[in-house]
Design a protein around this motif. Structure first.
Motif, PDB file in Angstrom:
ATOM      1  N   LEU A  98      -8.544   4.966   6.721  1.00  0.00           N
ATOM      2  CA  LEU A  98      -7.290   5.645   6.380  1.00  0.00           C
ATOM      3  C   LEU A  98      -7.570   6.894   5.557  1.00  0.00           C
ATOM      4  O   LEU A  98      -8.221   6.835   4.521  1.00  0.00           O
ATOM      5  CB  LEU A  98      -6.388   4.701   5.578  1.00  0.00           C
ATOM      6  CG  LEU A  98      -6.120   3.337   6.214  1.00  0.00           C
ATOM      7  CD1 LEU A  98      -5.223   2.528   5.309  1.00  0.00           C
ATOM      8  CD2 LEU A  98      -5.487   3.504   7.580  1.00  0.00           C
ATOM      9  N   LYS A  99      -7.110   8.028   6.040  1.00  0.00           N
ATOM     10  CA  LYS A  99      -7.241   9.277   5.313  1.00  0.00           C
ATOM     11  C   LYS A  99      -5.883   9.976   5.308  1.00  0.00           C
ATOM     12  O   LYS A  99      -5.195  10.010   6.316  1.00  0.00           O
ATOM     13  CB  LYS A  99      -8.300  10.175   5.957  1.00  0.00           C
ATOM     14  CG  LYS A  99      -9.705   9.587   5.902  1.00  0.00           C
ATOM     15  CD  LYS A  99     -10.715  10.516   6.544  1.00  0.00           C
ATOM     16  CE  LYS A  99     -12.113   9.915   6.491  1.00  0.00           C
ATOM     17  NZ  LYS A  99     -13.125  10.783   7.138  1.00  0.00           N
TER      18      LYS A  99
ATOM     19  N   THR B  95      -2.870  -2.061   2.222  1.00  0.00           N
ATOM     20  CA  THR B  95      -2.559  -3.439   1.821  1.00  0.00           C
ATOM     21  C   THR B  95      -1.087  -3.810   1.993  1.00  0.00           C
ATOM     22  O   THR B  95      -0.774  -4.955   2.321  1.00  0.00           O
ATOM     23  CB  THR B  95      -2.968  -3.664   0.349  1.00  0.00           C
ATOM     24  OG1 THR B  95      -2.271  -2.721  -0.488  1.00  0.00           O
ATOM     25  CG2 THR B  95      -4.459  -3.476   0.170  1.00  0.00           C
ATOM     26  N   ASN B  96      -0.189  -2.846   1.783  1.00  0.00           N
ATOM     27  CA  ASN B  96       1.247  -3.153   1.799  1.00  0.00           C
ATOM     28  C   ASN B  96       1.947  -2.800   3.098  1.00  0.00           C
ATOM     29  O   ASN B  96       3.062  -3.270   3.360  1.00  0.00           O
ATOM     30  CB  ASN B  96       1.956  -2.421   0.655  1.00  0.00           C
ATOM     31  CG  ASN B  96       1.428  -2.826  -0.704  1.00  0.00           C
ATOM     32  OD1 ASN B  96       0.861  -3.898  -0.874  1.00  0.00           O
ATOM     33  ND2 ASN B  96       1.595  -1.953  -1.676  1.00  0.00           N
ATOM     34  N   ARG B  97       1.317  -1.962   3.912  1.00  0.00           N
ATOM     35  CA  ARG B  97       1.956  -1.510   5.153  1.00  0.00           C
ATOM     36  C   ARG B  97       1.181  -1.938   6.403  1.00  0.00           C
ATOM     37  O   ARG B  97       1.701  -2.649   7.258  1.00  0.00           O
ATOM     38  CB  ARG B  97       2.088   0.023   5.136  1.00  0.00           C
ATOM     39  CG  ARG B  97       2.957   0.574   4.032  1.00  0.00           C
ATOM     40  CD  ARG B  97       4.430   0.340   4.290  1.00  0.00           C
ATOM     41  NE  ARG B  97       5.252   1.115   3.347  1.00  0.00           N
ATOM     42  CZ  ARG B  97       6.577   1.158   3.377  1.00  0.00           C
ATOM     43  NH1 ARG B  97       7.223   0.498   4.314  1.00  0.00           N
ATOM     44  NH2 ARG B  97       7.259   1.872   2.486  1.00  0.00           N
ATOM     45  N   ILE B  98      -0.062  -1.449   6.501  1.00  0.00           N
ATOM     46  CA  ILE B  98      -0.801  -1.635   7.754  1.00  0.00           C
ATOM     47  C   ILE B  98      -1.224  -3.081   7.961  1.00  0.00           C
ATOM     48  O   ILE B  98      -1.008  -3.641   9.045  1.00  0.00           O
ATOM     49  CB  ILE B  98      -2.017  -0.687   7.800  1.00  0.00           C
ATOM     50  CG1 ILE B  98      -1.522   0.754   7.886  1.00  0.00           C
ATOM     51  CG2 ILE B  98      -2.924  -1.025   8.983  1.00  0.00           C
ATOM     52  CD1 ILE B  98      -2.617   1.792   7.946  1.00  0.00           C
ATOM     53  N   LYS B  99      -1.816  -3.699   6.944  1.00  0.00           N
ATOM     54  CA  LYS B  99      -2.244  -5.088   7.126  1.00  0.00           C
ATOM     55  C   LYS B  99      -1.065  -6.003   7.468  1.00  0.00           C
ATOM     56  O   LYS B  99      -1.132  -6.748   8.459  1.00  0.00           O
ATOM     57  CB  LYS B  99      -2.985  -5.596   5.888  1.00  0.00           C
ATOM     58  CG  LYS B  99      -3.452  -7.041   6.029  1.00  0.00           C
ATOM     59  CD  LYS B  99      -4.121  -7.551   4.765  1.00  0.00           C
ATOM     60  CE  LYS B  99      -4.463  -9.029   4.900  1.00  0.00           C
ATOM     61  NZ  LYS B  99      -5.090  -9.561   3.651  1.00  0.00           N
TER      62      LYS B  99
ATOM     63  N   GLY C 275       0.440   4.080   9.989  1.00  0.00           N
ATOM     64  CA  GLY C 275      -0.027   5.114   9.073  1.00  0.00           C
ATOM     65  C   GLY C 275       0.789   6.390   9.195  1.00  0.00           C
ATOM     66  O   GLY C 275       1.159   7.010   8.186  1.00  0.00           O
ATOM     67  N   LYS C 276       1.113   6.797  10.423  1.00  0.00           N
ATOM     68  CA  LYS C 276       1.918   7.996  10.634  1.00  0.00           C
ATOM     69  C   LYS C 276       3.335   7.807  10.107  1.00  0.00           C
ATOM     70  O   LYS C 276       3.950   8.744   9.569  1.00  0.00           O
ATOM     71  CB  LYS C 276       1.950   8.341  12.116  1.00  0.00           C
ATOM     72  CG  LYS C 276       0.615   8.847  12.670  1.00  0.00           C
ATOM     73  CD  LYS C 276       0.720   9.114  14.152  1.00  0.00           C
ATOM     74  CE  LYS C 276      -0.616   9.593  14.715  1.00  0.00           C
ATOM     75  NZ  LYS C 276      -0.540   9.812  16.189  1.00  0.00           N
TER      76      LYS C 276
ATOM     77  N   HIS D 283       4.422   5.820   7.641  1.00  0.00           N
ATOM     78  CA  HIS D 283       4.590   5.579   6.207  1.00  0.00           C
ATOM     79  C   HIS D 283       3.598   6.338   5.326  1.00  0.00           C
ATOM     80  O   HIS D 283       3.737   6.305   4.090  1.00  0.00           O
ATOM     81  CB  HIS D 283       4.441   4.078   5.915  1.00  0.00           C
ATOM     82  CG  HIS D 283       5.430   3.216   6.627  1.00  0.00           C
ATOM     83  ND1 HIS D 283       6.744   3.125   6.230  1.00  0.00           N
ATOM     84  CD2 HIS D 283       5.301   2.418   7.715  1.00  0.00           C
ATOM     85  CE1 HIS D 283       7.391   2.300   7.039  1.00  0.00           C
ATOM     86  NE2 HIS D 283       6.541   1.859   7.954  1.00  0.00           N
ATOM     87  N   GLY D 284       2.632   7.017   5.922  1.00  0.00           N
ATOM     88  CA  GLY D 284       1.580   7.648   5.130  1.00  0.00           C
ATOM     89  C   GLY D 284       2.096   8.695   4.152  1.00  0.00           C
ATOM     90  O   GLY D 284       1.751   8.677   2.964  1.00  0.00           O
ATOM     91  N   GLN D 285       2.928   9.616   4.613  1.00  0.00           N
ATOM     92  CA  GLN D 285       3.385  10.695   3.742  1.00  0.00           C
ATOM     93  C   GLN D 285       4.319  10.198   2.643  1.00  0.00           C
ATOM     94  O   GLN D 285       4.277  10.693   1.518  1.00  0.00           O
ATOM     95  CB  GLN D 285       4.066  11.772   4.589  1.00  0.00           C
ATOM     96  CG  GLN D 285       3.122  12.481   5.557  1.00  0.00           C
ATOM     97  CD  GLN D 285       1.857  12.975   4.889  1.00  0.00           C
ATOM     98  OE1 GLN D 285       1.935  13.736   3.911  1.00  0.00           O
ATOM     99  NE2 GLN D 285       0.704  12.552   5.388  1.00  0.00           N
ATOM    100  N   SER D 286       5.160   9.218   2.950  1.00  0.00           N
ATOM    101  CA  SER D 286       6.035   8.685   1.906  1.00  0.00           C
ATOM    102  C   SER D 286       5.225   7.934   0.850  1.00  0.00           C
ATOM    103  O   SER D 286       5.517   8.036  -0.351  1.00  0.00           O
ATOM    104  CB  SER D 286       7.097   7.764   2.519  1.00  0.00           C
ATOM    105  OG  SER D 286       6.500   6.639   3.147  1.00  0.00           O
ATOM    106  N   GLU D 287       4.199   7.194   1.272  1.00  0.00           N
ATOM    107  CA  GLU D 287       3.347   6.505   0.308  1.00  0.00           C
ATOM    108  C   GLU D 287       2.595   7.514  -0.554  1.00  0.00           C
ATOM    109  O   GLU D 287       2.413   7.305  -1.763  1.00  0.00           O
ATOM    110  CB  GLU D 287       2.348   5.596   1.035  1.00  0.00           C
ATOM    111  CG  GLU D 287       2.951   4.346   1.647  1.00  0.00           C
ATOM    112  CD  GLU D 287       3.388   3.319   0.611  1.00  0.00           C
ATOM    113  OE1 GLU D 287       3.173   3.547  -0.602  1.00  0.00           O
ATOM    114  OE2 GLU D 287       3.960   2.289   0.999  1.00  0.00           O
ATOM    115  N   LEU D 288       2.164   8.612   0.064  1.00  0.00           N
ATOM    116  CA  LEU D 288       1.437   9.624  -0.689  1.00  0.00           C
ATOM    117  C   LEU D 288       2.351  10.327  -1.689  1.00  0.00           C
ATOM    118  O   LEU D 288       1.965  10.575  -2.842  1.00  0.00           O
ATOM    119  CB  LEU D 288       0.823  10.637   0.277  1.00  0.00           C
ATOM    120  CG  LEU D 288      -0.100  11.702  -0.321  1.00  0.00           C
ATOM    121  CD1 LEU D 288      -1.166  11.070  -1.202  1.00  0.00           C
ATOM    122  CD2 LEU D 288      -0.741  12.517   0.786  1.00  0.00           C
TER     123      LEU D 288
END
Length: 243
Positions: free
Chosen positions: A4-5, A38-42, A223-224, A226-231
Motif C-alpha cells: 500500500l502506497k 488493518t481497518n479497510r482492506i483486510k 484502496g482507491k 478509501h485511501g485519500q480519505s484515510e490520508l
C-alpha cells in the motif's frame, strides 16, 4: 502480497498547511497506510472471502494478515506463507486468486512417487468422503497413504502400515487399495459385505479453475475508494497531535 502506497500531494489539506505542520507528513503517511490496511482492506477482503470461497475453513479465514507501515516500509496485506503443519494458504488459494490449472497436491505427489498414480493424472475425491468444508480430512488422507505404503515421513520415521499387531489392528493396509474397477481407476476402500467404494478417482489432465477471488483487484479497489480519505484524516490527526 498487496503493498500500500499513498500520494500525499493529492490531499488538499497538504497544500494548505504550514512548513512546521508539514513535518508531520511522514507520520501521517505511516498512520494512513496502517489504518487502510488493518481497518479497510483486510476486513473487506475477508468479507469477500466468506462470500466467494466454497465453505472456507477457519484456518483459511485466519490466514490473512495486515502489516503496519513504517517510515521505510509500506503497509502490506498478505496470506500467511508458512504453517507449523499443513499447506500454507498462499499456496492452496492460488487457483481461486489466479485461476488456471491446479498443480499436484502433496497427496497426489505421494501416490505418483510410489507408482500408484500416473504423473499426468489427478485424484478427485468422492463426495461421500468430503467434510463440512468440502475437503477430505487430513486424517483420512494419512490413513490412506499409510495403508498404501506411501506415507514415509520426511522426518525419517516409519508412517506406513506394517505387519505389527498395532498396525494390523488399524487395518489400513487391508482397507485401502488402488486399481481399476469397471471403467474407473483410483483409490478404493473395502467396506463390509465385500463392497468397495471409491475414495479418489483418477482423471487425466489437471482440474481447471476460474478466478473466483481476485485478491489484488479487491484490495486495489478498496484502496482507491478509501485511501485519500484515510490520508486526509491521518494528516489532520497528525497536525492536531503535533508537539
Amino acid at each position: 502480497m498487496l503493498d500500500l502506497k499513498l500520494d500525499i500531494d493529492s490531499v488538499a489539506l497538504a497544500r494548505e498547511i504550514s512548513d512546521i505542520q508539514r513535518k508531520q507528513i511522514p507520520f501521517a503517511l505511516v498512520l494512513a497506510q496502517t489504518r487502510l490496511a488493518t481497518n479497510r482492506i483486510k476486513p473487506g477482503i475477508l468479507k469477500v472471502m466468506g462470500q466467494r470461497l466454497d465453505r472456507p475453513t477457519p484456518t483459511t479465514m485466519r490466514s490473512l494478515f495486515a502489516q503496519a507501515a513504517t517510515k521505510t516500509r509500506p503497509a502490506k496485506v498478505w496470506f500467511k506463507d508458512s504453517w507449523t503443519t499443513g499447506i500454507p494458504a498462499d499456496a492452496y488459494l492460488q487457483q481461486a486468486v489466479q485461476g488456471g490449472s491446479r498443480p499436484h497436491k502433496r497427496f497426489e505427489k505421494s501416490l505418483i512417487a510410489q507408482g500408484l498414480m500416473k504423473s499426468g493424472q489427478y485424484a478427485v475425491p468422492s463426495g461421500d468422503y468430503l467434510n463440512q468444508y468440502g475437503n477430505v480430512a487430513r486424517g483420512t488422507m494419512t490413513r490412506i497413504l499409510s495403508g498404501l505404503g506411501a506415507a514415509e515421513s520426511e522426518l525419517g520415521y516409519q508412517a506406513n502400515a506394517t505387519n505389527s499387531k498395532r498396525s494390523q489392528r488399524k487395518g489400513n493396509a487391508q482397507r485401502y487399495f488402488t486399481g481399476t474397477i469397471g471403467d474407473e481407476s483410483g483409490v478404493w476402500e473395502r467396506k463390509a459385505r465385500k463392497e468397495v467404494k471409491p475414495v479418489f478417482l483418477y482423471t487425466d489432465g489437471a482440474p481447471q479453475y476460474r478466478v473466483i477471488f481476485p485478491f489484488y483487484k479487491i484490495g486495489e479497489n478498496i484502496g482507491k475508494a478509501h485511501g485519500q480519505s484515510e490520508l486526509a484524516n491521518a494528516l489532520r490527526d497528525s497536525i492536531l497531535t503535533a508537539k
